[in-house]
Design an enzyme around this catalytic site. Structure first.
Site, short mmCIF file in Angstrom:
data_model
loop_
_atom_site.label_atom_id
_atom_site.label_comp_id
_atom_site.label_asym_id
_atom_site.label_seq_id
_atom_site.Cartn_x
_atom_site.Cartn_y
_atom_site.Cartn_z
CE LYS A 112 -4.41 -1.46 1.58
NZ LYS A 112 -5.65 -1.46 2.42
CE LYS A 195 -6.31 -7.38 -1.27
NZ LYS A 195 -7.62 -7.32 -0.71
CE LYS A 198 -13.89 -3.10 1.03
NZ LYS A 198 -12.63 -2.90 2.10
#
Ligand code: ATP
Ligand code: MG
Length: 330
Positions: A112, A195, A198
């Site tokens: 991230k 993956k 969202k």
């Protein structure tokens, strides 16, 4: 009854298919056998910058989607993380038990952080796993239903529970991960090596997508230039992902699907899976709208959930603070 806890972030206005197949399906099933605490983890959500109005709306959307999927507030405690201040009170203590290097090894942080501009990589994104450990340990949790991507964070939660217990005396239950064997990791439809998530808006089936649009996303999923429908994640990640999704949504096994589609093309598989999804999403979305149309009822559910959660969490924090050596409030 053994206790279950899990959380989901209100990152966007909609859950995605991976959330459901990796985790939420198990949330629903475990209500029958466990005392369940399910949380919309809004504190986790601001580890990546969020617009206040959007965050509020997404939090309500998340609660409505959980109810629409079948989380039953009569049987389970459904609440919003920021309504229970004990989560941050315990997370501070756990942060102080977490090694810097230990936190720096978390692959989700690295992934991230790599996606953010440097100045947006917050300390909160780094300490996120300690807050997640607090979420879980507050409730004396036995079992945590999550997808594969949370395995490493869960291992940290277990280590922190054990570390606290051996240093200050037995306080926390050491939780077990409950990860599906077949649908633990759903991949992005446009990049079947990543993956589905969202926060990555490419090949994601969002549960609040127009069902026709969801079917279209399946039709344009990346596959390969062979034509046989076969489960082979190494060489055929796109088709294999579609088979896993299909199997997860229908309960038909992957080998049964391979046999059923022998001699058919990718187009047939995609068309049928698109129909399966749109048949699932249409009634789901109308239930979500019903919950959103009655904000007073939704508030009531969340208020009751927060009260029940606080009763448990406050007791845990009281004990943990005492063990750590904080003076009792005078
Ligand atoms: P974000 O991108 O904001 O992290 P997310 O889609 O990963 O969003 P989370 O709220 O972080 O959603 O995770 C909710 C649950 O869904 C977790 O248990 C997580 O393991 C599971 N999950 C998320 N993505 C997948 C996936 N692609 N396959 C299987 N499970 C998943
Ligand atoms: Mg995530």
């Amino acid at each position: 009854r053994p206790r279950v806890f899990s959380g989901i972030q209100p990152t966007s206005g909609s859950f995605q298919l991976g959330n459901y197949l990796g985790a939420l399906r198990n949330w629903i099933a475990l209500q029958d056998t466990h005392d369940a605490f399910y949380c919309v983890v809004d504190l986790h959500s601001i580890t990546i910058p969020k617009e206040p109005e959007e965050l509020r709306e997404n939090t309500r959307n998340a609660a409505a989607q959980l109810l629409a999927l079948g989380i039953d507030p009569e049987r389970s405690t459904l609440f919003v993380q920021s309504h229970v201040p004990e989560h941050t009170r315990l997370s501070w203590v756990l942060e102080c038990l977490t090694g810097y290097g230990e936190a720096a090894r978390m692959t989700q942080f690295k992934d991230k952080a790599a996606r953010q501009e440097d100045e947006h990589v917050s300390v909160g994104l780094f300490t996120y796993p300690a807050l997640m450990a607090a979420d879980i340990l507050l409730y004396g949790t036995d079992l945590v239903p999550v997808g594969e991507d949370q395995r490493q964070h869960l291992e940290l939660s277990r280590n922190l529970a054990q570390r606290f217990n051996s240093r200050f005396g037995r306080t926390f239950v050491v939780p077990e991960a409950h990860i599906p064997t077949d649908t633990a990791r759903i991949f992005d439809l446009q990049d079947p090596t990543a993956k589905m998530s969202k926060s990555l808006p490419s090949g994601v089936v969002e549960f609040m997508d127009d069902p026709k649009r969801a079917a279209k996303k399946i039709r344009s999923a990346v596959t390969d230039n062979e034509r046989d429908i076969r489960y082979d994640p190494e060489n055929k990640p796109g088709v294999s992902n579609l088979l896993v999704i299909y199997s997860g949504m229908t309960g038909r096994s992957v080998s049964e699907l391979e046999a059923a589609y022998e001699g058919s093309g990718y187009g047939d598989l995609k068309k049928d899976l698109g129909a399966v999804l749109s048949d699932f999403l249409t009634p789901f979305q109308s239930r979500v709208r019903q919950y959103l149309d009655d904000p007073a009822e939704l508030d009531k559910v969340l208020r009751r959930g927060a009260e029940r959660a606080r009763a448990v969490a406050a007791e845990t924090v009281r004990t943990a603070y005492d063990r750590v050596g904080f003076l009792p409030p005078v």
